[in-house]
Design a protein around this motif. Structure first.
Motif, short mmCIF file in Angstrom:
data_model
loop_
_atom_site.label_atom_id
_atom_site.label_comp_id
_atom_site.label_asym_id
_atom_site.label_seq_id
_atom_site.Cartn_x
_atom_site.Cartn_y
_atom_site.Cartn_z
N SER A 141 -17.38 39.28 11.30
CA SER A 141 -17.10 39.59 12.78
C SER A 141 -16.82 38.13 13.28
O SER A 141 -17.23 37.26 12.90
CB SER A 141 -18.13 40.26 13.66
OG SER A 141 -19.04 39.62 13.49
N ASN A 142 -15.91 38.34 14.25
CA ASN A 142 -15.81 36.79 14.81
C ASN A 142 -16.52 36.33 15.75
O ASN A 142 -16.46 35.21 16.14
CB ASN A 142 -14.21 37.18 15.69
CG ASN A 142 -14.41 38.01 16.97
OD1 ASN A 142 -15.29 38.97 16.87
ND2 ASN A 142 -13.86 37.80 18.03
N ALA A 177 -7.37 43.18 7.31
CA ALA A 177 -7.14 43.38 8.53
C ALA A 177 -5.91 44.08 8.83
O ALA A 177 -5.92 45.26 9.73
CB ALA A 177 -7.19 42.17 9.35
N CYS A 191 -9.13 47.47 8.40
CA CYS A 191 -10.65 46.98 8.06
C CYS A 191 -11.50 48.14 7.99
O CYS A 191 -12.69 48.18 8.41
CB CYS A 191 -11.13 46.40 9.28
SG CYS A 191 -10.20 44.75 9.80
N SER A 230 -10.95 45.48 16.55
CA SER A 230 -11.83 44.30 16.12
C SER A 230 -11.31 43.23 15.58
O SER A 230 -10.25 43.26 14.92
CB SER A 230 -13.04 45.02 14.99
OG SER A 230 -13.61 46.17 15.79
N LYS A 231 -11.94 42.14 15.68
CA LYS A 231 -11.44 40.92 15.03
C LYS A 231 -12.40 40.26 13.89
O LYS A 231 -13.71 40.38 14.15
CB LYS A 231 -11.42 39.55 16.21
CG LYS A 231 -10.51 40.22 17.61
CD LYS A 231 -9.93 38.96 18.20
CE LYS A 231 -9.17 39.43 19.35
NZ LYS A 231 -7.91 39.50 18.72
N LYS A 280 -12.92 37.18 10.73
CA LYS A 280 -12.63 36.13 10.06
C LYS A 280 -12.97 36.18 8.71
O LYS A 280 -13.67 37.09 8.17
CB LYS A 280 -13.55 34.78 10.79
CG LYS A 280 -13.31 34.51 12.32
CD LYS A 280 -14.16 33.44 12.65
CE LYS A 280 -14.16 33.08 14.00
NZ LYS A 280 -15.01 32.04 14.63
N GLU A 317 -8.72 34.16 13.67
CA GLU A 317 -9.29 35.49 13.72
C GLU A 317 -8.04 36.34 13.60
O GLU A 317 -6.77 36.30 13.68
CB GLU A 317 -9.80 35.65 15.16
CG GLU A 317 -10.93 34.85 15.39
CD GLU A 317 -11.34 35.08 17.02
OE1 GLU A 317 -10.83 35.68 17.86
OE2 GLU A 317 -12.48 34.75 17.20
N TYR A 318 -8.41 37.63 12.73
CA TYR A 318 -7.41 38.61 12.51
C TYR A 318 -7.86 39.75 13.01
O TYR A 318 -9.06 40.50 13.14
CB TYR A 318 -7.43 38.62 10.93
CG TYR A 318 -7.02 37.55 10.18
CD1 TYR A 318 -5.79 37.03 10.11
CD2 TYR A 318 -8.10 36.75 9.49
CE1 TYR A 318 -5.37 36.08 9.31
CE2 TYR A 318 -7.40 35.56 8.90
CZ TYR A 318 -6.20 35.07 8.83
OH TYR A 318 -5.87 34.10 8.19
N THR A 319 -6.81 40.69 13.82
CA THR A 319 -7.32 41.81 14.58
C THR A 319 -6.88 42.91 13.37
O THR A 319 -5.92 43.06 12.80
CB THR A 319 -6.14 42.03 15.63
OG1 THR A 319 -6.55 40.65 16.55
CG2 THR A 319 -6.56 43.15 16.42
N CYS A 320 -7.95 43.70 13.71
CA CYS A 320 -7.86 45.06 12.74
C CYS A 320 -6.73 46.16 13.06
O CYS A 320 -6.96 46.22 14.36
CB CYS A 320 -9.22 45.73 12.47
SG CYS A 320 -10.50 44.77 11.67
#
Length: 104
Positions: free
Chosen positions: A30-31, A70, A74, A81-82, A84, A100-103
């Motif tokens: 999680s970010n 992502a 995810c 959700s973001k 790393k 950060e990558y967004t799901c």
């Protein structure tokens, strides 16, 4: 003398991990609190140095895995959700990305 050499080898293994078997491990975390959502064992090598391709490219391979993770949602993580990536290449390198990558 043989006992001393075995003792030194045992100490090296305990302190630095097993220098004879290196592994590249990756996690999508999680970010915010670095809670792991998913993990992968990407590669390993026996009797290799930190200059081996499996260790040198560990971070890049992990980044690619988490980007794909992502893009595909995810797993059961809440949409939006973001995450790393976090990688560890035995005693050669380790870290957590700032990206950060967004799901999906």
């Amino acid at each position: 003398m043989k006992f001393f050499l075995l003792l030194v080898l045992a100490l090296i293994v305990m302190i630095n991990g097993n220098p004879l078997n290196r592994e590249c491990k990756c996690k999508a975390v999680s970010n915010t609190i670095s809670f792991p959502f998913h993990s992968w064992d990407i590669s390993s090598c026996k009797l290799c140095s930190c200059k081996d391709a499996a260790m040198v490219n560990c971070e890049q391979a992990c980044k690619s895995m988490v980007e794909s993770y992502a893009r595909t949602g995810c797993g059961k993580v809440i949409k939006g959700s973001k995450v790393k990536y976090s990688w560890e290449a035995s005693s050669c390198s380790k870290g957590v990305s700032k990206v950060e990558y967004t799901c999906a």
